[in-house]
Design a protein around this motif. Structure first.
Motif, PDB file in Angstrom:
ATOM      1  N   TRP A 158       0.833  -1.206   0.000  1.00  0.00           N
ATOM      2  CA  TRP A 158       0.000   0.000   0.000  1.00  0.00           C
ATOM      3  C   TRP A 158       0.870   1.259   0.000  1.00  0.00           C
ATOM      4  CZ3 TRP A 158      -1.039   3.625   4.071  1.00  0.00           C
ATOM      5  CH2 TRP A 158      -2.041   4.534   3.753  1.00  0.00           C
ATOM      6  N   LEU A 159       1.897   1.301   0.861  1.00  0.00           N
ATOM      7  CA  LEU A 159       2.794   2.466   0.900  1.00  0.00           C
ATOM      8  C   LEU A 159       3.593   2.588  -0.391  1.00  0.00           C
ATOM      9  CD1 LEU A 159       4.056   2.240   4.570  1.00  0.00           C
ATOM     10  CD2 LEU A 159       2.536   3.971   3.602  1.00  0.00           C
ATOM     11  N   ASN A 160       3.961   1.461  -0.984  1.00  0.00           N
ATOM     12  CA  ASN A 160       4.683   1.468  -2.252  1.00  0.00           C
ATOM     13  C   ASN A 160       3.827   2.070  -3.366  1.00  0.00           C
ATOM     14  OD1 ASN A 160       6.894   0.894  -3.927  1.00  0.00           O
ATOM     15  ND2 ASN A 160       5.973  -1.047  -4.552  1.00  0.00           N
ATOM     16  N   GLY A 161       2.562   1.781  -3.347  1.00  0.00           N
ATOM     17  CA  GLY A 161       1.661   2.345  -4.351  1.00  0.00           C
ATOM     18  C   GLY A 161       1.409   3.830  -4.158  1.00  0.00           C
ATOM     19  N   GLN A 162       1.554   4.306  -2.921  1.00  0.00           N
ATOM     20  CA  GLN A 162       1.313   5.721  -2.641  1.00  0.00           C
ATOM     21  C   GLN A 162       2.380   6.625  -3.250  1.00  0.00           C
ATOM     22  OE1 GLN A 162      -1.462   6.962  -1.033  1.00  0.00           O
ATOM     23  NE2 GLN A 162      -2.133   4.850  -1.221  1.00  0.00           N
ATOM     24  N   ASN A 163       3.602   6.113  -3.431  1.00  0.00           N
ATOM     25  CA  ASN A 163       4.673   6.960  -3.977  1.00  0.00           C
ATOM     26  C   ASN A 163       5.275   6.403  -5.267  1.00  0.00           C
ATOM     27  OD1 ASN A 163       6.459   4.947  -3.216  1.00  0.00           O
ATOM     28  ND2 ASN A 163       6.976   5.943  -1.289  1.00  0.00           N
ATOM     29  N   ASN A 164       4.513   5.596  -5.979  1.00  0.00           N
ATOM     30  CA  ASN A 164       4.930   5.056  -7.281  1.00  0.00           C
ATOM     31  C   ASN A 164       6.267   4.315  -7.234  1.00  0.00           C
ATOM     32  OD1 ASN A 164       2.630   6.081  -8.568  1.00  0.00           O
ATOM     33  ND2 ASN A 164       3.605   8.082  -8.799  1.00  0.00           N
ATOM     34  N   SER A 165       6.523   3.600  -6.154  1.00  0.00           N
ATOM     35  CA  SER A 165       7.700   2.740  -5.963  1.00  0.00           C
ATOM     36  C   SER A 165       9.026   3.491  -5.864  1.00  0.00           C
ATOM     37  CB  SER A 165       7.809   1.699  -7.085  1.00  0.00           C
ATOM     38  OG  SER A 165       6.632   0.932  -7.154  1.00  0.00           O
ATOM     39  N   VAL A 166       8.993   4.798  -5.703  1.00  0.00           N
ATOM     40  CA  VAL A 166      10.231   5.569  -5.642  1.00  0.00           C
ATOM     41  C   VAL A 166      11.006   5.232  -4.374  1.00  0.00           C
ATOM     42  CG1 VAL A 166      11.191   7.907  -5.479  1.00  0.00           C
ATOM     43  CG2 VAL A 166       9.331   7.428  -7.069  1.00  0.00           C
ATOM     44  N   LEU A 167      10.344   5.278  -3.218  1.00  0.00           N
ATOM     45  CA  LEU A 167      11.027   5.023  -1.957  1.00  0.00           C
ATOM     46  C   LEU A 167      11.526   3.583  -1.868  1.00  0.00           C
ATOM     47  CD1 LEU A 167      11.898   6.057   0.799  1.00  0.00           C
ATOM     48  CD2 LEU A 167       9.655   5.384   1.663  1.00  0.00           C
ATOM     49  N   ALA A 168      10.703   2.630  -2.269  1.00  0.00           N
ATOM     50  CA  ALA A 168      11.104   1.220  -2.199  1.00  0.00           C
ATOM     51  C   ALA A 168      12.313   0.957  -3.089  1.00  0.00           C
ATOM     52  CB  ALA A 168       9.948   0.321  -2.598  1.00  0.00           C
ATOM     53  N   HIS A 169      12.346   1.555  -4.268  1.00  0.00           N
ATOM     54  CA  HIS A 169      13.478   1.365  -5.173  1.00  0.00           C
ATOM     55  C   HIS A 169      14.754   1.951  -4.570  1.00  0.00           C
ATOM     56  CE1 HIS A 169      15.552   0.614  -8.897  1.00  0.00           C
ATOM     57  NE2 HIS A 169      15.939   1.883  -8.943  1.00  0.00           N
ATOM     58  N   ARG A 170      14.651   3.111  -3.947  1.00  0.00           N
ATOM     59  CA  ARG A 170      15.832   3.724  -3.333  1.00  0.00           C
ATOM     60  C   ARG A 170      16.340   2.914  -2.149  1.00  0.00           C
ATOM     61  NH1 ARG A 170      14.576  10.224  -3.556  1.00  0.00           N
ATOM     62  NH2 ARG A 170      14.634  10.358  -5.831  1.00  0.00           N
ATOM     63  N   VAL A 171      15.438   2.413  -1.337  1.00  0.00           N
ATOM     64  CA  VAL A 171      15.851   1.581  -0.201  1.00  0.00           C
ATOM     65  C   VAL A 171      16.466   0.277  -0.702  1.00  0.00           C
ATOM     66  CG1 VAL A 171      15.009   0.276   1.799  1.00  0.00           C
ATOM     67  CG2 VAL A 171      14.193   2.597   1.397  1.00  0.00           C
ATOM     68  N   ALA A 172      15.908  -0.301  -1.745  1.00  0.00           N
ATOM     69  CA  ALA A 172      16.454  -1.531  -2.310  1.00  0.00           C
ATOM     70  C   ALA A 172      17.835  -1.295  -2.909  1.00  0.00           C
ATOM     71  CB  ALA A 172      15.508  -2.101  -3.366  1.00  0.00           C
ATOM     72  N   GLU A 173      18.110  -0.075  -3.360  1.00  0.00           N
ATOM     73  CA  GLU A 173      19.448   0.241  -3.855  1.00  0.00           C
ATOM     74  C   GLU A 173      20.434   0.433  -2.709  1.00  0.00           C
ATOM     75  OE1 GLU A 173      18.925   3.630  -6.382  1.00  0.00           O
ATOM     76  OE2 GLU A 173      18.521   2.394  -8.146  1.00  0.00           O
ATOM     77  N   LEU A 174      19.962   0.958  -1.581  1.00  0.00           N
ATOM     78  CA  LEU A 174      20.840   1.128  -0.417  1.00  0.00           C
ATOM     79  C   LEU A 174      21.272  -0.210   0.166  1.00  0.00           C
ATOM     80  CD1 LEU A 174      19.129   4.048   1.532  1.00  0.00           C
ATOM     81  CD2 LEU A 174      21.333   4.094   0.378  1.00  0.00           C
ATOM     82  N   LEU A 175      20.344  -1.136   0.240  1.00  0.00           N
ATOM     83  CA  LEU A 175      20.645  -2.474   0.727  1.00  0.00           C
ATOM     84  C   LEU A 175      21.247  -3.286  -0.417  1.00  0.00           C
ATOM     85  CD1 LEU A 175      17.364  -3.103   2.731  1.00  0.00           C
ATOM     86  CD2 LEU A 175      19.577  -2.440   3.638  1.00  0.00           C
ATOM     87  N   PRO A 176      21.959  -4.351  -0.115  1.00  0.00           N
ATOM     88  CA  PRO A 176      22.530  -5.155  -1.211  1.00  0.00           C
ATOM     89  C   PRO A 176      21.476  -6.025  -1.901  1.00  0.00           C
ATOM     90  CG  PRO A 176      23.131  -6.096   0.900  1.00  0.00           C
ATOM     91  CD  PRO A 176      22.419  -4.816   1.189  1.00  0.00           C
ATOM     92  N   LEU A 177      20.475  -5.367  -2.491  1.00  0.00           N
ATOM     93  CA  LEU A 177      19.388  -6.082  -3.162  1.00  0.00           C
ATOM     94  C   LEU A 177      19.328  -5.765  -4.652  1.00  0.00           C
ATOM     95  CD1 LEU A 177      16.603  -5.529  -0.479  1.00  0.00           C
ATOM     96  CD2 LEU A 177      18.063  -7.514  -0.768  1.00  0.00           C
ATOM     97  N   SER A 178      20.292  -5.066  -5.166  1.00  0.00           N
ATOM     98  CA  SER A 178      20.374  -4.699  -6.589  1.00  0.00           C
ATOM     99  C   SER A 178      19.150  -3.921  -7.061  1.00  0.00           C
ATOM    100  CB  SER A 178      20.564  -5.941  -7.460  1.00  0.00           C
ATOM    101  OG  SER A 178      21.706  -6.659  -7.049  1.00  0.00           O
ATOM    102  N   GLY A 179      18.543  -3.156  -6.172  1.00  0.00           N
ATOM    103  CA  GLY A 179      17.384  -2.348  -6.548  1.00  0.00           C
ATOM    104  C   GLY A 179      16.099  -3.129  -6.737  1.00  0.00           C
ATOM    105  N   SER A 180      16.056  -4.381  -6.308  1.00  0.00           N
ATOM    106  CA  SER A 180      14.881  -5.225  -6.510  1.00  0.00           C
ATOM    107  C   SER A 180      13.845  -4.968  -5.416  1.00  0.00           C
ATOM    108  CB  SER A 180      15.284  -6.698  -6.502  1.00  0.00           C
ATOM    109  OG  SER A 180      14.144  -7.512  -6.534  1.00  0.00           O
ATOM    110  N   ILE A 181      12.694  -4.485  -5.830  1.00  0.00           N
ATOM    111  CA  ILE A 181      11.613  -4.223  -4.883  1.00  0.00           C
ATOM    112  C   ILE A 181      11.032  -5.540  -4.364  1.00  0.00           C
ATOM    113  CG2 ILE A 181       9.332  -3.178  -4.641  1.00  0.00           C
ATOM    114  CD1 ILE A 181      10.238  -1.073  -6.661  1.00  0.00           C
ATOM    115  N   ALA A 182      10.995  -6.566  -5.190  1.00  0.00           N
ATOM    116  CA  ALA A 182      10.478  -7.872  -4.762  1.00  0.00           C
ATOM    117  C   ALA A 182      11.332  -8.453  -3.634  1.00  0.00           C
ATOM    118  CB  ALA A 182      10.420  -8.831  -5.935  1.00  0.00           C
ATOM    119  N   LEU A 183      12.656  -8.341  -3.746  1.00  0.00           N
ATOM    120  CA  LEU A 183      13.521  -8.819  -2.673  1.00  0.00           C
ATOM    121  C   LEU A 183      13.348  -7.986  -1.417  1.00  0.00           C
ATOM    122  CD1 LEU A 183      16.874  -9.730  -4.476  1.00  0.00           C
ATOM    123  CD2 LEU A 183      15.237 -11.261  -3.397  1.00  0.00           C
TER     124      LEU A 183
END
Length: 127
Positions: A59-84
């Motif tokens: 729900w929160l991911n949909g509120q900001n068009n995946s911008v925040l989730a993508h940035r957090v996934a890039e900070l962590l060693p997840l290669s920018g993967s929102i699914a991971l």
């Protein structure tokens, strides 16, 4: 099943208004009141909180068009993967909820142990 639904609903509603760690006392208290065995309490807490966190994260991911989730996934060693990132979210939330529910169930068992049913005594008549 009842404990799972109670944890799912109560923890999801509570974390909308309270900090993320409110899931710990919620899962603990519900397992203290309703939990019967440690394994079932852990699974109810794990899946109840994990599913609740997944729903809120989507729900929160949909509120900001995946911008925040993508940035957090890039900070962590997840290669920018929102699914991971969602998978990590489910695992972390599930472990916190599961361990809290397990603790509540174990406290219940320590304070109020379930007494096994007493078998009727059958006396044999002497021959």
């Amino acid at each position: 099943m009842l404990l799972f639904l109670l944890i799912l609903i109560a923890a999801t509603v509570a974390q909308i208004f309270l900090p993320w760690w409110c899931i710990v006392p919620v899962a603990f208290l519900l397992a203290l009141l309703v939990g019967r065995t440690g394994g079932k309490a852990f699974l109810a807490g794990f899946f109840g909180v994990g599913l609740g966190w997944l729903v809120l994260a989507i729900w929160l991911n949909g509120q900001n068009n995946s911008v925040l989730a993508h940035r957090v996934a890039e900070l962590l060693p997840l290669s920018g993967s929102i699914a991971l990132l969602l998978l990590v979210t489910i695992i972390v939330g599930g472990l916190v909820g599961g361990l809290a529910a397990l603790s509540g169930c174990w406290l219940r068992q320590a304070l109020w142990p379930i007494q096994p049913p007493v078998a009727p005594v059958v006396e044999m008549e002497p021959k």
